[in-house]
Design a protein around this motif. Structure first.
Motif, PDB file in Angstrom:
ATOM      1  N   SER A 146       0.694  -1.400  -0.256  1.00 51.71           N
ATOM      2  CA  SER A 146       0.186  -0.090  -0.144  1.00 51.71           C
ATOM      3  C   SER A 146       0.666   1.353   0.121  1.00 51.71           C
ATOM      4  O   SER A 146       0.217   2.209  -0.132  1.00 51.71           O
ATOM      5  N   GLY A 147       2.066   1.134   0.398  1.00 53.30           N
ATOM      6  CA  GLY A 147       2.827   2.137   0.470  1.00 53.30           C
ATOM      7  C   GLY A 147       2.872   2.963   1.974  1.00 53.30           C
ATOM      8  O   GLY A 147       3.632   3.788   2.102  1.00 53.30           O
ATOM      9  N   TYR A 148       2.289   2.342   2.677  1.00 57.33           N
ATOM     10  CA  TYR A 148       2.019   2.780   3.945  1.00 57.33           C
ATOM     11  C   TYR A 148       2.102   1.401   5.068  1.00 57.33           C
ATOM     12  O   TYR A 148       2.503   0.407   4.529  1.00 57.33           O
ATOM     13  N   LEU A 149       2.132   1.885   6.296  1.00 53.28           N
ATOM     14  CA  LEU A 149       2.712   0.699   7.448  1.00 53.28           C
ATOM     15  C   LEU A 149       1.610  -0.301   7.340  1.00 53.28           C
ATOM     16  O   LEU A 149       2.130  -1.562   7.685  1.00 53.28           O
ATOM     17  N   VAL A 150       0.354  -0.202   7.089  1.00 55.84           N
ATOM     18  CA  VAL A 150      -0.658  -1.177   7.138  1.00 55.84           C
ATOM     19  C   VAL A 150      -1.043  -1.136   5.768  1.00 55.84           C
ATOM     20  O   VAL A 150      -1.343  -0.214   4.935  1.00 55.84           O
ATOM     21  N   ALA A 157      -0.153   5.910  12.539  1.00 51.71           N
ATOM     22  CA  ALA A 157       1.366   5.173  12.885  1.00 51.71           C
ATOM     23  C   ALA A 157       2.335   5.868  11.803  1.00 51.71           C
ATOM     24  O   ALA A 157       3.138   6.405  12.067  1.00 51.71           O
ATOM     25  N   ASP A 158       1.641   6.216  10.687  1.00 47.28           N
ATOM     26  CA  ASP A 158       2.452   6.920   9.371  1.00 47.28           C
ATOM     27  C   ASP A 158       2.689   8.184   9.767  1.00 47.28           C
ATOM     28  O   ASP A 158       3.718   8.706   9.671  1.00 47.28           O
ATOM     29  N   LEU A 159       1.724   9.120  10.594  1.00 48.11           N
ATOM     30  CA  LEU A 159       1.625  10.263  10.755  1.00 48.11           C
ATOM     31  C   LEU A 159       2.926  10.563  11.634  1.00 48.11           C
ATOM     32  O   LEU A 159       3.685  11.374  11.813  1.00 48.11           O
ATOM     33  N   PHE A 160       2.830   9.491  12.897  1.00 48.70           N
ATOM     34  CA  PHE A 160       3.897   9.425  13.864  1.00 48.70           C
ATOM     35  C   PHE A 160       5.330   9.214  13.276  1.00 48.70           C
ATOM     36  O   PHE A 160       6.226  10.000  13.845  1.00 48.70           O
ATOM     37  N   ASN A 178      18.859   4.276   2.297  1.00 55.26           N
ATOM     38  CA  ASN A 178      18.932   2.850   2.119  1.00 55.26           C
ATOM     39  C   ASN A 178      17.520   2.157   2.349  1.00 55.26           C
ATOM     40  O   ASN A 178      17.134   1.071   2.514  1.00 55.26           O
ATOM     41  N   VAL A 179      16.592   3.070   2.587  1.00 56.47           N
ATOM     42  CA  VAL A 179      15.262   2.621   2.828  1.00 56.47           C
ATOM     43  C   VAL A 179      14.098   3.389   2.000  1.00 56.47           C
ATOM     44  O   VAL A 179      13.256   4.291   2.235  1.00 56.47           O
ATOM     45  N   PRO A 180      14.091   3.049   0.476  1.00 49.95           N
ATOM     46  CA  PRO A 180      13.192   3.790  -0.190  1.00 49.95           C
ATOM     47  C   PRO A 180      11.598   3.925  -0.140  1.00 49.95           C
ATOM     48  O   PRO A 180      11.133   4.745  -0.236  1.00 49.95           O
ATOM     49  N   ALA A 181      11.221   2.827   0.565  1.00 51.16           N
ATOM     50  CA  ALA A 181       9.927   2.449   0.716  1.00 51.16           C
ATOM     51  C   ALA A 181       9.478   3.618   1.819  1.00 51.16           C
ATOM     52  O   ALA A 181       8.497   4.264   1.941  1.00 51.16           O
ATOM     53  N   VAL A 182      10.533   3.710   2.905  1.00 53.99           N
ATOM     54  CA  VAL A 182      10.161   4.730   4.247  1.00 53.99           C
ATOM     55  C   VAL A 182      10.517   5.999   3.464  1.00 53.99           C
ATOM     56  O   VAL A 182       9.586   7.058   3.708  1.00 53.99           O
ATOM     57  N   LYS A 183      11.365   6.338   2.529  1.00 58.51           N
ATOM     58  CA  LYS A 183      11.460   7.701   2.145  1.00 58.51           C
ATOM     59  C   LYS A 183      10.250   8.176   1.204  1.00 58.51           C
ATOM     60  O   LYS A 183       9.681   9.166   1.297  1.00 58.51           O
ATOM     61  N   ALA A 184       9.597   7.183   0.539  1.00 60.49           N
ATOM     62  CA  ALA A 184       8.486   7.482  -0.531  1.00 60.49           C
ATOM     63  C   ALA A 184       7.240   7.767   0.570  1.00 60.49           C
ATOM     64  O   ALA A 184       6.470   8.396   0.304  1.00 60.49           O
ATOM     65  N   LEU A 185       7.114   6.861   1.785  1.00 55.32           N
ATOM     66  CA  LEU A 185       5.844   7.117   2.732  1.00 55.32           C
ATOM     67  C   LEU A 185       6.135   8.536   3.222  1.00 55.32           C
ATOM     68  O   LEU A 185       5.221   9.333   3.314  1.00 55.32           O
ATOM     69  N   ASP A 186       7.389   8.912   3.682  1.00 54.99           N
ATOM     70  CA  ASP A 186       7.573  10.334   4.142  1.00 54.99           C
ATOM     71  C   ASP A 186       7.280  11.367   3.255  1.00 54.99           C
ATOM     72  O   ASP A 186       6.245  12.291   3.715  1.00 54.99           O
ATOM     73  N   GLN A 187       7.675  11.314   2.099  1.00 54.87           N
ATOM     74  CA  GLN A 187       7.007  12.325   0.886  1.00 54.87           C
ATOM     75  C   GLN A 187       5.690  12.267   0.457  1.00 54.87           C
ATOM     76  O   GLN A 187       5.195  13.187   0.550  1.00 54.87           O
ATOM     77  N   ASN A 191       3.369  15.572   1.414  1.00 60.16           N
ATOM     78  CA  ASN A 191       2.470  16.254   0.451  1.00 60.16           C
ATOM     79  C   ASN A 191       1.175  15.849   0.550  1.00 60.16           C
ATOM     80  O   ASN A 191       0.482  16.553  -0.466  1.00 60.16           O
ATOM     81  N   HIS A 192       0.651  15.216   1.473  1.00 63.90           N
ATOM     82  CA  HIS A 192      -0.890  15.366   1.800  1.00 63.90           C
ATOM     83  C   HIS A 192      -1.218  16.725   1.853  1.00 63.90           C
ATOM     84  O   HIS A 192      -0.805  17.402   2.707  1.00 63.90           O
ATOM     85  N   PRO A 193      -2.396  17.099   0.887  1.00 65.80           N
ATOM     86  CA  PRO A 193      -2.685  18.460   0.620  1.00 65.80           C
ATOM     87  C   PRO A 193      -2.990  18.845   2.421  1.00 65.80           C
ATOM     88  O   PRO A 193      -2.637  20.166   2.421  1.00 65.80           O
TER      89      PRO A 193
END
Length: 207
Positions: A146-150, A157-160, A178-187, A191-193
């Protein structure tokens, strides 16, 4: 109509996750901030004598909560940011508790007075605690698709996690290499409006 009032010092600190949840949900609330010297005025009004605390006012009745993660869990359930099932809710709480461990470790380092112990703790934190946790999160995010933790999508949890990563400041990018999925989640979260709108307008504070 339900009214929410969040009370905390004039800082991001342990209240910022709660503000993130309100922002992501598009929920209006009163962000009551006070300075350190004003705390004695607010402390007796808190249910545990701690900050942050939350007032929920509905039909003339006021419900109060303290403890930042208790408030976060309560609001996440209210605003559908807790996970879609009991299992996902538990999973989100597990990840949030892991982020809390990191945050508590960072706070302990910040307030350590002995410079030798401070340096040793900081070294362990930056070379072991953060990389090890992010490696686990990387695997979980990549696995569930999903690109998120769940698997169902964005939760508190993603927000935290994103809130915590912000505390790393100039060090953050190095940890995300070295953690591209975490980096993508962060971005994605940044970028959430509604969240990006909050981050752009929130008061500028040191902590």
């Amino acid at each position: 109509m339900v009214q929410y009032k969040l009370y905390y010092f004039n800082a991001r600190g342990r209240a910022e996750l709660i503000r993130f949840i309100f922002a992501a949900a598009g929920q209006e609330y009163e962000d009551v901030r006070f300075e350190r010297e004003q705390w004695p005025e607010y402390k007796p009004k808190s249910p545990l004598g701690q900050a942050p605390y939350l007032d929920v006012v509905e039909n003339g009745q006021t419900f109060q909560l303290a403890q930042s993660l208790t408030i976060a869990r309560y609001l996440a359930r209210k605003f559908n940011l807790a996970g879609k099932s009991a299992e996902e809710q538990s999973e989100a709480e597990m990840y949030a508790d892991q982020v809390l461990d990191l945050l508590n470790e960072l706070v302990k380092i910040h307030f350590e007075k002995d410079e030798t112990r401070k340096a040793e703790a900081a070294n362990k934190f930056y070379t072991e605690s953060i990389p090890n946790t992010l490696k686990v999160f990387e695997s979980k995010i990549a696995k569930n698709g999903s690109g998120y933790l769940v698997a169902s999508g964005l939760t508190w949890a993603d927000l935290f996690l994103v809130d915590f990563l912000g505390w790393l400041r100039e060090k953050k990018d190095g940890f995300l290499v070295n953690v591209p999925a975490v980096k993508a989640l962060d971005q994605k979260v940044l970028n959430h409006p509604k969240l990006s709108e909050w981050i752009a307008k929130r008061p500028k504070t040191e902590l």
